[in-house]
Design a protein around this motif. Sequence first.
Motif, mmCIF file in Angstrom:
data_model
loop_
_atom_site.group_PDB
_atom_site.id
_atom_site.type_symbol
_atom_site.label_atom_id
_atom_site.label_comp_id
_atom_site.label_asym_id
_atom_site.label_seq_id
_atom_site.Cartn_x
_atom_site.Cartn_y
_atom_site.Cartn_z
ATOM 1 N N GLY A 1 -7.317 -25.755 -43.234
ATOM 2 C CA GLY A 1 -8.692 -26.246 -43.299
ATOM 3 C C GLY A 1 -9.270 -26.630 -41.957
ATOM 4 O O GLY A 1 -10.200 -27.442 -41.881
ATOM 5 N N GLY A 2 -8.719 -26.085 -40.870
ATOM 6 C CA GLY A 2 -9.248 -26.396 -39.540
ATOM 7 C C GLY A 2 -8.667 -27.641 -38.913
ATOM 8 O O GLY A 2 -9.076 -28.032 -37.812
ATOM 9 N N ASN A 3 -7.713 -28.297 -39.572
ATOM 10 C CA ASN A 3 -7.079 -29.482 -39.003
ATOM 11 C C ASN A 3 -6.194 -29.101 -37.814
ATOM 12 O O ASN A 3 -5.790 -27.943 -37.688
ATOM 13 N N PRO A 4 -5.872 -30.068 -36.947
ATOM 14 C CA PRO A 4 -5.016 -29.764 -35.791
ATOM 15 C C PRO A 4 -3.708 -29.122 -36.220
ATOM 16 O O PRO A 4 -3.140 -29.466 -37.265
ATOM 17 N N ILE A 5 -3.227 -28.195 -35.416
ATOM 18 C CA ILE A 5 -1.966 -27.516 -35.704
ATOM 19 C C ILE A 5 -0.833 -28.513 -35.501
ATOM 20 O O ILE A 5 -0.639 -29.038 -34.409
ATOM 21 N N SER A 6 -0.103 -28.796 -36.572
ATOM 22 C CA SER A 6 0.950 -29.811 -36.506
ATOM 23 C C SER A 6 2.252 -29.209 -35.994
ATOM 24 O O SER A 6 2.527 -28.023 -36.171
ATOM 25 N N VAL A 7 3.047 -30.056 -35.350
ATOM 26 C CA VAL A 7 4.318 -29.646 -34.755
ATOM 27 C C VAL A 7 5.464 -30.174 -35.606
ATOM 28 O O VAL A 7 5.530 -31.362 -35.912
ATOM 29 N N GLN A 8 6.362 -29.263 -35.979
ATOM 30 C CA GLN A 8 7.502 -29.610 -36.807
ATOM 31 C C GLN A 8 8.805 -29.358 -36.062
ATOM 32 O O GLN A 8 8.858 -28.629 -35.079
ATOM 33 N N SER A 9 9.868 -29.957 -36.586
ATOM 34 C CA SER A 9 11.217 -29.606 -36.177
ATOM 35 C C SER A 9 12.123 -29.828 -37.376
ATOM 36 O O SER A 9 11.660 -30.251 -38.442
ATOM 37 N N SER B 1 9.512 -17.363 -28.414
ATOM 38 C CA SER B 1 8.600 -18.209 -29.185
ATOM 39 C C SER B 1 7.224 -18.280 -28.537
ATOM 40 O O SER B 1 6.199 -18.210 -29.217
ATOM 41 N N ALA B 2 7.204 -18.413 -27.214
ATOM 42 C CA ALA B 2 5.927 -18.505 -26.511
ATOM 43 C C ALA B 2 5.119 -17.223 -26.661
ATOM 44 O O ALA B 2 3.902 -17.253 -26.858
ATOM 45 N N VAL B 3 5.810 -16.080 -26.583
ATOM 46 C CA VAL B 3 5.106 -14.803 -26.726
ATOM 47 C C VAL B 3 4.592 -14.639 -28.158
ATOM 48 O O VAL B 3 3.412 -14.388 -28.392
ATOM 49 N N VAL C 1 8.710 -27.712 -26.370
ATOM 50 C CA VAL C 1 8.253 -26.332 -26.175
ATOM 51 C C VAL C 1 7.011 -26.060 -27.022
ATOM 52 O O VAL C 1 6.058 -25.420 -26.557
ATOM 53 N N ALA C 2 7.001 -26.552 -28.251
ATOM 54 C CA ALA C 2 5.838 -26.342 -29.121
ATOM 55 C C ALA C 2 4.576 -26.909 -28.495
ATOM 56 O O ALA C 2 3.521 -26.251 -28.474
ATOM 57 N N TYR C 3 4.667 -28.107 -27.967
ATOM 58 C CA TYR C 3 3.483 -28.706 -27.336
ATOM 59 C C TYR C 3 3.079 -27.965 -26.061
ATOM 60 O O TYR C 3 1.885 -27.867 -25.742
ATOM 61 N N GLU C 4 4.052 -27.450 -25.333
ATOM 62 C CA GLU C 4 3.710 -26.681 -24.136
ATOM 63 C C GLU C 4 2.959 -25.406 -24.510
ATOM 64 O O GLU C 4 2.024 -24.995 -23.814
ATOM 65 N N ILE C 5 3.361 -24.773 -25.607
ATOM 66 C CA ILE C 5 2.660 -23.569 -26.063
ATOM 67 C C ILE C 5 1.226 -23.913 -26.453
ATOM 68 O O ILE C 5 0.267 -23.244 -26.044
ATOM 69 N N LEU C 6 1.062 -24.979 -27.226
ATOM 70 C CA LEU C 6 -0.279 -25.395 -27.644
ATOM 71 C C LEU C 6 -1.124 -25.799 -26.441
ATOM 72 O O LEU C 6 -2.315 -25.478 -26.358
ATOM 73 N N LYS C 7 -0.491 -26.491 -25.508
ATOM 74 C CA LYS C 7 -1.203 -26.956 -24.315
ATOM 75 C C LYS C 7 -1.662 -25.782 -23.457
ATOM 76 O O LYS C 7 -2.777 -25.781 -22.914
ATOM 77 N N SER C 8 -0.809 -24.765 -23.329
ATOM 78 C CA SER C 8 -1.141 -23.621 -22.474
ATOM 79 C C SER C 8 -2.353 -22.858 -22.987
ATOM 80 O O SER C 8 -3.052 -22.186 -22.222
ATOM 81 N N LEU C 9 -2.602 -22.945 -24.298
ATOM 82 C CA LEU C 9 -3.756 -22.270 -24.898
ATOM 83 C C LEU C 9 -4.957 -23.197 -25.051
ATOM 84 O O LEU C 9 -5.990 -22.795 -25.579
ATOM 85 N N GLY C 10 -4.813 -24.434 -24.615
ATOM 86 C CA GLY C 10 -5.910 -25.394 -24.729
ATOM 87 C C GLY C 10 -6.178 -25.833 -26.153
ATOM 88 O O GLY C 10 -7.272 -26.308 -26.458
ATOM 89 N N ILE C 11 -5.177 -25.677 -27.033
ATOM 90 C CA ILE C 11 -5.372 -26.028 -28.442
ATOM 91 C C ILE C 11 -5.138 -27.511 -28.680
ATOM 92 O O ILE C 11 -5.907 -28.170 -29.384
ATOM 93 N N ARG C 12 -4.055 -28.029 -28.111
ATOM 94 C CA ARG C 12 -3.773 -29.459 -28.201
ATOM 95 C C ARG C 12 -3.253 -29.932 -26.861
ATOM 96 O O ARG C 12 -2.526 -29.213 -26.175
ATOM 97 N N LYS C 13 -3.607 -31.141 -26.507
ATOM 98 C CA LYS C 13 -3.129 -31.710 -25.256
ATOM 99 C C LYS C 13 -2.377 -32.997 -25.570
ATOM 100 O O LYS C 13 -2.966 -33.985 -25.983
ATOM 101 N N ARG C 14 -1.070 -32.936 -25.409
ATOM 102 C CA ARG C 14 -0.240 -34.131 -25.569
ATOM 103 C C ARG C 14 0.716 -34.203 -24.399
ATOM 104 O O ARG C 14 1.468 -33.280 -24.143
ATOM 105 N N GLY C 15 0.655 -35.300 -23.690
ATOM 106 C CA GLY C 15 1.548 -35.445 -22.553
ATOM 107 C C GLY C 15 1.057 -34.683 -21.340
ATOM 108 O O GLY C 15 0.048 -33.987 -21.367
#
Length: 353
Positions: free
Chosen positions: A19-27, A218-220, A248-262
């Motif tokens: 529904g357009g909510n932020p992409i959540s990170v799981q492990s 994963s990044a690709v 790594v998940a946050y770095e992928i999101l960050k590199s695309l400007g989708i989420r910025k954490r840290g």
Amino acid sequence: MINRKKTRQIYVGDVAIGGGNPISVQSMTKTDTRDVDATVRQITLLKSIGCEIIRLAVPDMQAAIAIGKIKSQLAGHSIPIIADIHFDWRLALEAINQGVDGLRLNPGNIGAKWKVREIVNSAKEKNIPIRIGVNAGSLEKDLLEKYTHPTTEALIESAERHIRILEDLNFYNIKVSLKASSVIKTVEAYRLFSDRFDYPLHIGISEAGPPMSGTIKSAVGLGILLAEGIGDTMRVSLTAEPEEEVRVAYEILKSLGIRKRGPELISCPTCGRCQVDMRPLAQKVEDILKNIDKPISVAVMGCIVNGPGEAREADIGIASSKGMGLVFKKGKVIKKVKEEELLKTLNDLINEA
């Protein structure tokens, strides 16, 4: 600007997915779920570095019962828990009874329809979603015979079968994953599914591998999907500690400007102008940043001539030369210090930011 594919919204605990909510990170925990104390410690660590949903392996009834004890010890550290179930319907019912927030199971593998109905009725009562997790390594035998090997269409057909079972029971609180160890196959499967369905998607590359190669795969793969607007929640699967998966998940999101954490670390690749060994310096800065939550960009450059200008977009940074170095903000030099004082000066500026 990335245009997200519109999907239905569901909730895992208090985390909205789709529904357009932020992409959540799981492990996923890598402890024995039956070892409650070790599992709680790992979950607490993962939550502290930004993990938003945790999946637990539930291989037997003892593990299912342990979920209640784990949830109890985590009181005050709210994070949704998903039970990973294979084949045994009783484990799913017990996990729900113990307060789990979501299930990962394939209804077609549960057995008789009445067993699936029991799970669905209980999940409906507690408003618990089910993730259908299709994996190229465990497709149904008849699909492998039909397609001769795990093709993207075989993955889609498997997902459709499982979805149909749940929809026939009027259950739509569903998310779906279609994973393979092949990047291309995974990307194609998610693309096809995304065109045909609007269920929210959990994305990942299955069995991606050890840290270096697994991070690249994963990044690709996830980077392609995310750039195309596909994906509502994600896990990076590495043969490594689970906290590495989260980073790594946050770095992928960050590199695309989708989420910025840290923080974001920018460092030069080094060249013949360098008069210092950049690799240990950049590693030390990376170690400092691992425990920082602030969304700042930090540059580590090896050339005091061009370094500040080349990293002018960084919030703060250092440019090192033999015996001395420069400290800069947004490309402007603010201080010159001795080489041995660079890291402390940078650390102080990070803490002040």
